[in-house]
Write an enzyme that holds these catalytic residues in place. Structure first.
Site, PDB file in Angstrom:
ATOM      1  CD  GLN A  28       5.649   3.240   5.887  1.00  0.00           C
ATOM      2  OE1 GLN A  28       6.827   3.071   5.919  1.00  0.00           O
ATOM      3  NE2 GLN A  28       5.502   4.839   5.969  1.00  0.00           N
ATOM      4  CG  ASP A  67       2.123   7.304  14.587  1.00  0.00           C
ATOM      5  OD1 ASP A  67       2.999   7.699  14.276  1.00  0.00           O
ATOM      6  OD2 ASP A  67       1.176   6.725  13.943  1.00  0.00           O
ATOM      7  N   GLY A  89       0.783  -1.297  -0.077  1.00  0.00           N
ATOM      8  CA  GLY A  89       0.047   0.006  -0.223  1.00  0.00           C
ATOM      9  C   GLY A  89       0.968   1.204   0.090  1.00  0.00           C
ATOM     10  CG  HIS A 139       1.326   2.071  14.118  1.00  0.00           C
ATOM     11  ND1 HIS A 139       1.575   2.807  14.824  1.00  0.00           N
ATOM     12  CD2 HIS A 139       0.041   2.529  13.710  1.00  0.00           C
ATOM     13  CE1 HIS A 139       0.695   3.673  15.232  1.00  0.00           C
ATOM     14  NE2 HIS A 139      -0.223   3.718  14.371  1.00  0.00           N
ATOM     15  N   GLY A 185      -6.224  -4.498   8.358  1.00  0.00           N
ATOM     16  CA  GLY A 185      -5.574  -5.715   7.637  1.00  0.00           C
ATOM     17  C   GLY A 185      -4.906  -6.585   8.228  1.00  0.00           C
ATOM     18  CD  GLU A 229       2.029  35.422   5.670  1.00  0.00           C
ATOM     19  OE1 GLU A 229       0.876  35.812   5.316  1.00  0.00           O
ATOM     20  OE2 GLU A 229       3.025  35.892   6.442  1.00  0.00           O
ATOM     21  CG  ASP A 247      -2.460  -0.317  11.800  1.00  0.00           C
ATOM     22  OD1 ASP A 247      -1.117  -0.934  11.717  1.00  0.00           O
ATOM     23  OD2 ASP A 247      -2.345   0.941  11.468  1.00  0.00           O
ATOM     24  N   GLY A 279       4.869   6.484   3.373  1.00  0.00           N
ATOM     25  CA  GLY A 279       5.568   5.630   2.614  1.00  0.00           C
ATOM     26  C   GLY A 279       6.194   6.438   1.522  1.00  0.00           C
TER      27      GLY A 279
HETATM   28  N1  LIG Z   1       1.354   5.109   5.577  1.00  0.00           N
HETATM   29  C1  LIG Z   1       1.829   5.794   6.439  1.00  0.00           C
HETATM   30  O1  LIG Z   1       2.056   6.874   6.289  1.00  0.00           O
HETATM   31  C2  LIG Z   1       2.540   4.794   7.695  1.00  0.00           C
HETATM   32  C3  LIG Z   1       3.387   5.707   8.317  1.00  0.00           C
HETATM   33  C4  LIG Z   1       4.160   4.927   9.307  1.00  0.00           C
HETATM   34  C5  LIG Z   1       3.855   3.688   9.767  1.00  0.00           C
HETATM   35  N2  LIG Z   1       2.608   3.176   9.075  1.00  0.00           N
HETATM   36  C6  LIG Z   1       1.964   1.765   9.627  1.00  0.00           C
HETATM   37  O2  LIG Z   1       2.499   0.842   8.505  1.00  0.00           O
HETATM   38  C7  LIG Z   1       1.660  -0.233   8.357  1.00  0.00           C
HETATM   39  C8  LIG Z   1       1.349  -0.254   6.828  1.00  0.00           C
HETATM   40  O3  LIG Z   1       0.378   1.077   6.710  1.00  0.00           O
HETATM   41  P1  LIG Z   1       0.100   1.668   5.282  1.00  0.00           P
HETATM   42  O4  LIG Z   1      -0.406   2.766   5.397  1.00  0.00           O
HETATM   43  O5  LIG Z   1       1.472   1.269   4.317  1.00  0.00           O
HETATM   44  O6  LIG Z   1      -1.132   0.799   4.659  1.00  0.00           O
HETATM   45  P2  LIG Z   1      -2.175   0.774   3.619  1.00  0.00           P
HETATM   46  O7  LIG Z   1      -1.537   1.569   2.777  1.00  0.00           O
HETATM   47  O8  LIG Z   1      -3.477   1.077   4.245  1.00  0.00           O
HETATM   48  O9  LIG Z   1      -2.078  -0.854   3.273  1.00  0.00           O
HETATM   49  C9  LIG Z   1      -2.922  -1.215   2.414  1.00  0.00           C
HETATM   50  C10 LIG Z   1      -2.195  -2.852   2.203  1.00  0.00           C
HETATM   51  O10 LIG Z   1      -2.849  -3.679   3.272  1.00  0.00           O
HETATM   52  C11 LIG Z   1      -3.529  -4.667   2.503  1.00  0.00           C
HETATM   53  N3  LIG Z   1      -4.617  -4.966   3.311  1.00  0.00           N
HETATM   54  C12 LIG Z   1      -5.584  -4.484   3.831  1.00  0.00           C
HETATM   55  N4  LIG Z   1      -6.721  -5.209   4.211  1.00  0.00           N
HETATM   56  C13 LIG Z   1      -6.330  -6.414   3.835  1.00  0.00           C
HETATM   57  C14 LIG Z   1      -6.749  -7.745   4.039  1.00  0.00           C
HETATM   58  N5  LIG Z   1      -7.904  -7.932   4.679  1.00  0.00           N
HETATM   59  N6  LIG Z   1      -6.096  -8.864   3.509  1.00  0.00           N
HETATM   60  C15 LIG Z   1      -5.040  -8.740   2.810  1.00  0.00           C
HETATM   61  N7  LIG Z   1      -4.567  -7.561   2.589  1.00  0.00           N
HETATM   62  C16 LIG Z   1      -4.981  -6.342   3.063  1.00  0.00           C
HETATM   63  C17 LIG Z   1      -3.790  -3.914   0.972  1.00  0.00           C
HETATM   64  O11 LIG Z   1      -4.002  -4.915   0.086  1.00  0.00           O
HETATM   65  P3  LIG Z   1      -5.559  -4.924  -0.753  1.00  0.00           P
HETATM   66  O12 LIG Z   1      -5.428  -3.783  -1.839  1.00  0.00           O
HETATM   67  O13 LIG Z   1      -5.527  -5.954  -1.238  1.00  0.00           O
HETATM   68  O14 LIG Z   1      -6.353  -4.425   0.332  1.00  0.00           O
HETATM   69  C18 LIG Z   1      -2.321  -3.091   0.765  1.00  0.00           C
HETATM   70  O15 LIG Z   1      -1.445  -4.004   0.421  1.00  0.00           O
HETATM   71  C19 LIG Z   1       0.454   0.116   9.382  1.00  0.00           C
HETATM   72  O16 LIG Z   1       1.106  -0.456  10.431  1.00  0.00           O
HETATM   73  C20 LIG Z   1       0.826   1.510   9.780  1.00  0.00           C
HETATM   74  O17 LIG Z   1       0.534   2.004  10.700  1.00  0.00           O
HETATM   75  C21 LIG Z   1       2.058   3.869   8.043  1.00  0.00           C
END
Ligand SMILES: NC(=O)c1ccc[n+]([C@@H]2O[C@H](COP(=O)([O-])OP(=O)(O)OC[C@H]3O[C@@H](n4cnc5c(N)ncnc54)[C@H](OP(=O)(O)O)[C@@H]3O)[C@@H](O)[C@H]2O)c1
Length: 352
Positions: free
Chosen positions: A41, A209, A39, A125, A103, A249, A101, A154
């Site tokens: 990260q 966070d 997705g 996380h 997922g 600004e 999370d 990410g």
């Molecule tokens: N994004 C940020 O800015 C950020 C920053 C720091 C830490 N984090 C942490 O990093 C981790 C990943 O976050 P993210 O934001 O990268 O996640 P995200 O973009 O929301 O992740 C989506 C991913 O999860 C999969 N997914 C969701 N539900 C699913 C399910 N039921 N079965 C299988 N795959 C599933 C999606 O695949 P599908 O398309 O198949 O649903 C996709 O690969 C989390 O723990 C988050 O808290 C995120």
């Protein structure tokens, strides 16, 4: 490890000088690194790892073709470096759990079965582990459970890497079954392209966070901007004036000065009229929002915020509902004005 004085408190910090890519390669030489989820990260960390010379496999479900296709476009090859989430988890020894999370909670029963003694389960996380009463995620005792949490999206993990800067990340060890959990964590932190790593715990990471993103970083920022924009509009100011005095600004000038050299530097570099007013009013704003922050932190530590996240993000129509909410913001007068203001920036006018 360097000891750094953060405003009088000494903390440990690890940079790529103390823990080099070479050392990370040595530490991780026998690992199969599996990135589950592509997705936000997922791609940031997987591509940085690959470019740093670490072999990586990706686990992504195929039915949701958007992220699967994204992985294909980024050069991951089905059956070789791209697998289903479960297959990648089985093959991995160091498993990056980078599904959303919600997922993670949904897939845990099947992922748990893929873990082998001595594996490391890696999070970005503290959410799933700290709120285990709600997520049900309790790892087996014979694996390491580690965290590297980049302090940015990410996309920034990737763009900072590409422009040679590197994002800063926190790190923590929740469970050390192999005696190597800390070195695995530090090696991964450097391998994904962190500029430096600072120590935390799973609990502290998730509490800070969740507070930060609901607070100053996003929620409070958006709400405060709306309040000021609406006030100016109610008093007859034009949209362009209200937007410029509220957002433009800030993003084009003042926050850049804060990023460069701190708040005092920004105050020192604006007019004495602005200075005097801002220095006086910051006390009233701080005191006005303090009770809201108290409420926010209580809701974070009690798990009330987690309950909302898991319920809404697990709903099958989450993405459609989200798009509706974002559309409302995008189509509001304030943010339509923002689009017009952005298009007038000279660098954007030149692109036309
Ligand atoms: N994004 C940020 O800015 C950020 C920053 C720091 C830490 N984090 C942490 O990093 C981790 C990943 O976050 P993210 O934001 O990268 O996640 P995200 O973009 O929301 O992740 C989506 C991913 O999860 C999969 N997914 C969701 N539900 C699913 C399910 N039921 N079965 C299988 N795959 C599933 C999606 O695949 P599908 O398309 O198949 O649903 C996709 O690969 C989390 O723990 C988050 O808290 C995120």
């Amino acid at each position: 490890m360097a000891k750094i004085d953060f405003g009088g408190t000494i903390e440990e910090v690890i940079t790529s000088e103390e823990f080099s890519i070479k050392k990370a390669k040595e530490t991780l030489k026998n690992e199969t690194i599996a990135v589950l989820g592509y997705g936000s990260q997922g791609p940031g960390q997987a591509l940085n790892l690959r470019d740093n010379g670490f072999p990586v496999i990706v686990g992504q479900r195929e039915s949701e073709s958007f992220y699967w296709n994204k992985a294909l476009n980024d050069g991951f090859v089905p059956g070789k470096t791209l697998f289903s989430v479960e297959e990648a988890a089985q093959k991995g020894t160091l498993i990056l759990y980078l599904l959303s999370d919600a997922g993670q909670m949904a897939t845990w029963p099947s992922i748990k079965k893929c873990l082998k003694p001595g594996d490391a389960l890696y999070f970005s996380h503290g959410f799933s582990i700290v709120y285990k009463d709600q997520t049900g995620i309790v790892p087996p005792v014979d694996i390491d459970v580690i965290l590297v949490a980049p302090k940015g999206s990410g996309r920034t993990v990737r763009t900072n890497f590409l422009d040679g800067s590197g994002i800063n990340s926190s790190f923590a060890v929740f469970q050390d079954a192999t005696g190597r959990a800390r070195e695995r964590t530090l090696a991964m932190g450097i391998a994904i392209g962190s500029g430096y790593l600072f120590a935390t715990t799973f609990e502290k990471e998730v509490f800070s966070d969740l507070t930060g993103e609901r607070g100053v970083l996003m929620g409070c920022l958006a709400g405060t901007m709306e309040a000021q924009y609406n006030l100016l509009r109610r008093h007859g100011h034009t949209p362009s004036e209200a937007f410029n005095e509220t957002v433009e600004e800030l993003t084009q000038s003042l926050i850049r000065l804060v990023a460069e050299n701190g708040m005092d530097w920004m105050f020192a570099n604006c007019s004495t009229t602005a200075q005097r007013g801002a220095l006086d009013w910051r006390h009233r704003f701080r005191d006005a929002v303090a009770p809201v922050f108290d409420d926010l932190y209580q809701r974070v530590i009690s798990g009330a915020e987690t309950k909302v996240v898991l319920k809404t993000n697990s709903a099958p129509d989450y993405r459609e509902k989200l798009e509706q909410e974002l559309k409302e913001i995008r189509e509001s007068e304030m943010w339509r004005t923002g689009a017009a203001v952005r298009s007038l920036r000279p660098e954007n006018r030149r692109k036309k």
